[in-house]
Write a protein that holds these residues in place. Sequence first.
Motif, mmCIF file in Angstrom:
data_model
loop_
_atom_site.group_PDB
_atom_site.id
_atom_site.type_symbol
_atom_site.label_atom_id
_atom_site.label_comp_id
_atom_site.label_asym_id
_atom_site.label_seq_id
_atom_site.Cartn_x
_atom_site.Cartn_y
_atom_site.Cartn_z
ATOM 1 N N ALA A 245 27.460 -13.426 -32.611
ATOM 2 C CA ALA A 245 27.074 -14.805 -32.938
ATOM 3 C C ALA A 245 26.986 -15.000 -34.445
ATOM 4 O O ALA A 245 26.456 -14.153 -35.157
ATOM 5 N N TYR A 246 27.549 -16.115 -34.889
ATOM 6 C CA TYR A 246 27.421 -16.545 -36.283
ATOM 7 C C TYR A 246 26.901 -17.970 -36.283
ATOM 8 O O TYR A 246 27.280 -18.762 -35.423
ATOM 9 N N ASP A 247 26.067 -18.278 -37.254
ATOM 10 C CA ASP A 247 25.660 -19.666 -37.432
ATOM 11 C C ASP A 247 26.410 -20.238 -38.618
ATOM 12 O O ASP A 247 26.661 -19.526 -39.595
ATOM 13 N N ILE A 248 26.744 -21.527 -38.534
ATOM 14 C CA ILE A 248 27.151 -22.229 -39.745
ATOM 15 C C ILE A 248 25.863 -22.853 -40.265
ATOM 16 O O ILE A 248 25.160 -23.550 -39.523
ATOM 17 N N GLU A 249 25.561 -22.556 -41.527
ATOM 18 C CA GLU A 249 24.303 -23.047 -42.086
ATOM 19 C C GLU A 249 24.555 -24.014 -43.239
ATOM 20 O O GLU A 249 25.567 -23.911 -43.942
ATOM 21 N N TYR A 250 23.599 -24.922 -43.402
ATOM 22 C CA TYR A 250 23.647 -25.888 -44.493
ATOM 23 C C TYR A 250 22.455 -25.630 -45.415
ATOM 24 O O TYR A 250 21.366 -25.296 -44.948
ATOM 25 N N LYS A 251 22.713 -25.803 -46.713
ATOM 26 C CA LYS A 251 21.636 -25.591 -47.679
ATOM 27 C C LYS A 251 20.773 -26.847 -47.727
ATOM 28 O O LYS A 251 20.989 -27.749 -48.541
ATOM 29 N N ALA A 252 19.822 -26.908 -46.815
ATOM 30 C CA ALA A 252 18.954 -28.088 -46.701
ATOM 31 C C ALA A 252 17.795 -27.978 -47.685
ATOM 32 O O ALA A 252 17.525 -26.890 -48.186
ATOM 33 N N PRO A 253 17.103 -29.086 -47.939
ATOM 34 C CA PRO A 253 15.934 -29.013 -48.836
ATOM 35 C C PRO A 253 14.878 -28.038 -48.317
ATOM 36 O O PRO A 253 14.083 -27.532 -49.077
ATOM 37 N N GLY A 255 15.610 -25.170 -46.922
ATOM 38 C CA GLY A 255 16.218 -23.831 -46.849
ATOM 39 C C GLY A 255 17.493 -23.827 -46.023
ATOM 40 O O GLY A 255 17.805 -24.804 -45.335
ATOM 41 N N TRP A 256 18.265 -22.729 -46.114
ATOM 42 C CA TRP A 256 19.491 -22.614 -45.334
ATOM 43 C C TRP A 256 19.157 -22.756 -43.854
ATOM 44 O O TRP A 256 18.277 -22.058 -43.350
ATOM 45 N N SER A 257 19.862 -23.645 -43.145
ATOM 46 C CA SER A 257 19.483 -23.940 -41.769
ATOM 47 C C SER A 257 20.711 -24.107 -40.879
ATOM 48 O O SER A 257 21.689 -24.763 -41.262
ATOM 49 N N GLU A 258 20.590 -23.577 -39.663
ATOM 50 C CA GLU A 258 21.712 -23.632 -38.705
ATOM 51 C C GLU A 258 22.000 -25.048 -38.232
ATOM 52 O O GLU A 258 21.094 -25.800 -37.942
ATOM 53 N N PHE A 259 23.287 -25.380 -38.152
ATOM 54 C CA PHE A 259 23.613 -26.611 -37.434
ATOM 55 C C PHE A 259 24.764 -26.437 -36.458
ATOM 56 O O PHE A 259 25.103 -27.352 -35.720
ATOM 57 N N GLU A 260 25.352 -25.250 -36.455
ATOM 58 C CA GLU A 260 26.325 -24.960 -35.404
ATOM 59 C C GLU A 260 26.346 -23.457 -35.191
ATOM 60 O O GLU A 260 26.247 -22.677 -36.140
ATOM 61 N N GLY A 261 26.487 -23.059 -33.945
ATOM 62 C CA GLY A 261 26.588 -21.639 -33.636
ATOM 63 C C GLY A 261 27.958 -21.342 -33.041
ATOM 64 O O GLY A 261 28.476 -22.134 -32.248
ATOM 65 N N ILE A 262 28.552 -20.223 -33.466
ATOM 66 C CA ILE A 262 29.799 -19.769 -32.842
ATOM 67 C C ILE A 262 29.412 -18.505 -32.074
ATOM 68 O O ILE A 262 28.946 -17.535 -32.689
#
Length: 422
Positions: A245-253, A255-262
């Motif tokens: 499993a890998y997450d695609i993460e976004y650098k949110a205010p 902290g880095w946070s998942e918004f899609e999982g492969i």
Amino acid sequence: MDKIVALCKRRGFIYPSSEIYGGIAGFWDYGPLGVELKNNIKREWWKKMVYEREDVVGLDAAIIMNPKVWEASGHVQGFVDPLVECKSCHNRFRADKIVDFTCPKCGQKGKFTEPKKFNLLTEVYLGVTEPKQKAYLRGEITQGVFVNFQNVISSSRVKIPFGIAQIGKAFRNEITPGNFTYRSREFEQMELEYFIKPKEKEGEKTFVYWKEQRINWYKSLGIKSESLRFRKHADDERAHYARAAYDIEYKAPFGWSEFEGIHHRGDWDLGRHKLNYKDLETGEEYTPWVIETSGGVDRTALFFLLDAYSEEDKRVVLKIHPRLAPYKVAVFPLLANNQELVEKAKEVYRLLRASFFTAWDDRGNIGKRYFAQDEIGTPFCVTIDYVTIEDDSVTVRNRDTMKQERISIDKLKAYVKEKLEV
Ligand code: ATP
């Protein structure tokens, strides 16, 4: 983050759910602009994942299924978050989110109870007479795909490798909803289950392929590369079904946070539901493996908004991709009290509205109208002035460059259309 939350409320993107009764933690309502943004995200996703491919079909399964599905899938037993309670302030937190043994609420160090497991499935009761039938609101939309695997194969022409795509609501009894819509109890997922032969090489290749496809989709819609990254799940972190499993993460205010999982789900799900695939050409029979791409519509919407938000000298501007912007174009008469200008502007408004979601504004002065549209990300503003009456041309002002061009009305639709296809 506070600015985005305020903008979302003020301009009609997102409101706290049932706010007039004090709201309800973890639920959100999308307003007139929010519903457009969400629909645009879903439309773009569907276009990429279904319409542009020959090997993917769509599905829309029911939210409530026979509860046996959730027993077979392992969710009744395994869909749990370990929680700890701070002995000092008695708030509960996900054990994996505690950094340095410090309570995120009161700051006390090292005073936690032993982790206890809580199931995230939301229970519902069906029927009107006792005993009512216990069922669950789906905790992930995925299972609807697996239980329809045979139906799809026998009613369409798919052959392995192929995928089934779905968008829909999911519900999780999250203990600590928060960060605006990021962790909600009701949210929408957009998922692809891609079925392949159970072969190591094939699995690896397909997994890498979908990782790239998915991150590129976000980039193609304008998310900056430096705000995106992959994060590999550690062995003890993976969900009960996942081989990799890998997450695609976004650098949110926050902290880095998942918004899609492969996820490489292997044969876990089809195996648990005792479903097989028969290759009609070779006669081979096997349990396919599944590579899943599982994204959240709400988290994606939030990150697109955060990424697009910018403050310039005198304006706030949402530099969101034109295809995601709620309104594509806004139409203004130069003066609201000039009948001739208003009538002409209405004509242009109706012309555009037939093809694009178009805003109308005749309040205040032109400058104010521009700023109001910038703040909600409208890519183009069209003004009808005295020259329009003479030669049927209008000014088109570009959101990002603030440059204005003169365009004749008969070319206006084609102009906007071309820009949206960029
Ligand atoms: P997290 O670790 O943040 O709880 P997850 O790993 O449990 O997320 P998945 O089960 O992989 O999430 O779900 C796939 C996608 O569904 C996530 O990447 C996210 O975009 C979305 N999602 C999951 N839980 C929530 C939630 N509570 N609120 C909003 N979106 C969610």
